[in-house]
Design an enzyme around this catalytic site. Structure first.
Site, mmCIF file in Angstrom:
data_model
loop_
_atom_site.group_PDB
_atom_site.id
_atom_site.type_symbol
_atom_site.label_atom_id
_atom_site.label_comp_id
_atom_site.label_asym_id
_atom_site.label_seq_id
_atom_site.Cartn_x
_atom_site.Cartn_y
_atom_site.Cartn_z
ATOM 1 N N ASP A 140 82.901 6.636 56.047
ATOM 2 C CA ASP A 140 82.725 5.848 57.274
ATOM 3 C C ASP A 140 83.390 4.476 57.116
ATOM 4 O O ASP A 140 83.967 3.938 58.065
ATOM 5 C CB ASP A 140 81.230 5.702 57.590
ATOM 6 C CG ASP A 140 80.561 7.063 57.718
ATOM 7 O OD1 ASP A 140 81.187 7.966 58.309
ATOM 8 O OD2 ASP A 140 79.449 7.251 57.203
ATOM 9 N N GLY A 160 86.239 19.595 47.185
ATOM 10 C CA GLY A 160 86.082 19.605 45.733
ATOM 11 C C GLY A 160 87.399 19.562 44.962
ATOM 12 O O GLY A 160 87.509 18.849 43.950
ATOM 13 N N HIS A 212 74.935 8.913 58.066
ATOM 14 C CA HIS A 212 76.296 9.454 57.941
ATOM 15 C C HIS A 212 76.610 10.517 58.990
ATOM 16 O O HIS A 212 77.359 11.440 58.737
ATOM 17 C CB HIS A 212 76.486 9.991 56.512
ATOM 18 C CG HIS A 212 77.848 10.553 56.246
ATOM 19 N ND1 HIS A 212 78.998 9.814 56.390
ATOM 20 C CD2 HIS A 212 78.246 11.774 55.842
ATOM 21 C CE1 HIS A 212 80.041 10.577 56.098
ATOM 22 N NE2 HIS A 212 79.608 11.767 55.766
ATOM 23 N N ILE A 267 77.587 14.645 48.876
ATOM 24 C CA ILE A 267 78.564 14.688 49.969
ATOM 25 C C ILE A 267 78.176 15.774 50.971
ATOM 26 O O ILE A 267 78.488 15.706 52.158
ATOM 27 C CB ILE A 267 79.977 14.952 49.386
ATOM 28 C CG1 ILE A 267 80.438 13.734 48.563
ATOM 29 C CG2 ILE A 267 80.984 15.282 50.480
ATOM 30 C CD1 ILE A 267 81.764 13.933 47.831
ATOM 31 N N SER A 313 85.657 23.911 43.800
ATOM 32 C CA SER A 313 86.774 24.748 44.252
ATOM 33 C C SER A 313 87.046 24.622 45.746
ATOM 34 O O SER A 313 87.954 25.271 46.271
ATOM 35 C CB SER A 313 86.472 26.226 43.935
ATOM 36 O OG SER A 313 86.201 26.385 42.570
ATOM 37 N N GLY A 314 86.260 23.819 46.442
ATOM 38 C CA GLY A 314 86.354 23.768 47.899
ATOM 39 C C GLY A 314 87.412 22.826 48.422
ATOM 40 O O GLY A 314 88.168 22.208 47.670
ATOM 41 N N ARG A 335 87.268 4.936 57.035
ATOM 42 C CA ARG A 335 87.759 5.128 58.413
ATOM 43 C C ARG A 335 87.736 3.812 59.181
ATOM 44 O O ARG A 335 88.689 3.479 59.903
ATOM 45 C CB ARG A 335 86.875 6.140 59.139
ATOM 46 C CG ARG A 335 87.148 7.570 58.702
ATOM 47 C CD ARG A 335 86.070 8.510 59.225
ATOM 48 N NE ARG A 335 86.461 9.891 59.078
ATOM 49 C CZ ARG A 335 85.596 10.900 59.036
ATOM 50 N NH1 ARG A 335 84.293 10.678 59.118
ATOM 51 N NH2 ARG A 335 86.030 12.139 58.910
HETATM 52 N N1 APR Z 1 76.904 26.133 44.314
HETATM 53 C C1 APR Z 1 78.131 25.611 44.062
HETATM 54 N N2 APR Z 1 79.138 25.643 44.929
HETATM 55 C C2 APR Z 1 78.917 26.234 46.106
HETATM 56 C C3 APR Z 1 77.675 26.796 46.463
HETATM 57 C C4 APR Z 1 76.632 26.737 45.496
HETATM 58 N N3 APR Z 1 75.424 27.252 45.731
HETATM 59 N N4 APR Z 1 77.779 27.300 47.715
HETATM 60 C C5 APR Z 1 79.029 27.069 48.126
HETATM 61 N N5 APR Z 1 79.718 26.429 47.149
HETATM 62 C C6 APR Z 1 81.116 26.021 47.120
HETATM 63 C C7 APR Z 1 82.059 27.022 47.780
HETATM 64 O O1 APR Z 1 82.343 28.095 46.898
HETATM 65 C C8 APR Z 1 83.284 26.151 48.053
HETATM 66 O O2 APR Z 1 84.193 26.168 46.972
HETATM 67 O O3 APR Z 1 81.296 24.817 47.847
HETATM 68 C C9 APR Z 1 82.675 24.751 48.226
HETATM 69 C C10 APR Z 1 82.743 24.240 49.652
HETATM 70 O O4 APR Z 1 84.058 24.165 50.027
HETATM 71 P P1 APR Z 1 84.548 24.408 51.528
HETATM 72 O O5 APR Z 1 83.929 25.640 52.058
HETATM 73 O O6 APR Z 1 86.028 24.273 51.534
HETATM 74 O O7 APR Z 1 83.857 23.170 52.315
HETATM 75 P P2 APR Z 1 84.288 21.628 52.343
HETATM 76 O O8 APR Z 1 85.138 21.375 53.525
HETATM 77 O O9 APR Z 1 84.766 21.237 50.992
HETATM 78 O O10 APR Z 1 82.857 20.927 52.663
HETATM 79 C C11 APR Z 1 81.783 21.016 51.775
HETATM 80 O O11 APR Z 1 80.917 18.803 52.251
HETATM 81 O O12 APR Z 1 81.387 17.148 53.853
HETATM 82 C C12 APR Z 1 80.613 18.249 53.504
HETATM 83 O O13 APR Z 1 80.144 19.119 55.674
HETATM 84 C C13 APR Z 1 80.788 19.375 54.464
HETATM 85 O O14 APR Z 1 78.779 20.343 53.752
HETATM 86 C C14 APR Z 1 80.168 20.476 53.695
HETATM 87 C C15 APR Z 1 80.608 20.192 52.264
#
Ligand code: APR
Length: 316
Positions: free
Chosen positions: A152, A16, A179, A119, A12-13, A155
């Protein structure tokens, strides 16, 4: 192998969601399991309306993690928190290390043979964390656990294509090491088509590739780190794993894996992928003097990052 189930953890992130969209768009994926602690019903419903064959299911909350991973062949993990202003690197490490540890434990219970792409940052430490957890569970296979360093390379191709006046899609270049920051080692001497930049431009391009993540963090001004480009790179790597599972030959990707190529026990080099993960580590390409210098600077930092990950699992 006609049926390939891919699970995205953290679906959902910011990374993601577009990553899941790109996987749903691919005709190679037949089942797409979306796991997150929030919002997965909505993301899954939305994506399921797209007219491609992949069947999408959402799994919300920790109670549904096992079901999300059951028999997955590929697991991609962008779960965790991105770095925001006011957050120390240690804050980020502790949260994300715990997230990766718990997902790796669930992988050992539900899909120990899956090919896993991590990731979540810091990737240099999170790959050792997942590896140690799988080792403890007795199902570690170093050929199946990857840190996704594809961004990387993406880019490097974009920046070099722009500077040399080539279509970036025609550029190939190995980027080895780790990375983040100085651990990223772009090998411009191995670029195809060959580039002939002056020394100062090689240095400037190499530094831009190493610091490209920070370029995005600054431009987003507090709204997070790279998401769209990371999703593109993550989908490319995930689909390379899917194609390898489906029997396609000669798929080469650089990824951060367990390695005996250098003194660092995890290191990214070009890999030939097969249905069981790494088929062959193609080893260190030839480095010129400037690139040898980058390698020398990367190794101690990588060793520190790896030790931090391994110690986290020992202590927690
Ligand atoms: N289990 C599953 N999902 C989780 C958990 C968990 N324990 N903890 C957090 N999340 C989910 C959050 O709910 C959110 O939907 O992970 C997602 C992260 O999304 P964002 O906060 O938008 O972060 P994003 O920019 O996608 O980065 C995520 O990837 O590149 C790396 O540095 C970055 O570590 C970071 C990760």
């Amino acid at each position: 192998q006609n049926n390939v189930k891919v699970a995205v953890c953290g679906a959902s992130g910011g990374i993601g969601q577009p990553l899941s969209l790109l996987l749903k768009q691919s005709p190679l994926v037949t089942q797409l399991h979306l796991y997150d602690i929030v919002h997965t019903p909505g993301v899954a419903a939305d994506l399921s309306h797209i007219d491609t064959p992949a069947v999408v299911r959402g799994f919300n909350g920790a109670d549904n993690l096992d079901a999300a991973l059951k028999d997955a062949q590929v697991v991609i993990i962008p779960a965790g928190v991105p770095r925001k202003p006011g957050m120390t690197r240690d804050d980020l490490f502790n949260t994300n290390a715990g997230v990766v540890r718990d997902i790796a434990a669930a992988i050992s219970r539900n899909c120990p043979k899956a090919l896993v792409g991590i990731i979540t940052n810091p990737v240099n430490s999170c790959v050792p964390i997942a590896s140690e957890v799988l080792k403890k569970a007795g199902c570690y296979d170093a050929n199946r656990i990857f840190g996704v360093s594809t961004l990387d390379i993406v880019r490097a191709c974009a920046f070099i294509g722009e500077a040399a006046g080539h279509n970036p899609l025609d550029v190939t270049i190995p980027v080895i090491g780790g990375h983040s920051g100085v651990t990223i080692i772009p090998l411009l001497s191995n670029c195809k088509p060959a580039v002939n930049f002056p020394e100062s431009q090689v240095k400037q391009l190499s530094e831009r590739i190493q610091e490209a993540g920070t370029e995005v963090v600054k431009a987003k001004a507090g709204a997070g780190s790279a998401t769209l480009s990371m999703a593109y790179a993550g989908a490319r790597f995930a689909l390379s794993l899917v194609r390898a599972i489906k029997g396609e030959k000669n798929i080469i990707e650089c990824a951060y894996v367990r390695s005996n190529v250098t003194e660092a026990t995890y290191f990214s080099t070009p890999l030939r992928l097969g249905p069981n993960g790494i088929e062959e580590n193609l080893g260190l390409p030839k480095l010129n003097a400037f690139e040898q210098g980058l390698l020398k600077a990367a190794i101690p930092e990588l060793k520190t990052n790896i030790k931090k990950g391994e110690e986290f699992v020992l202590k927690n």
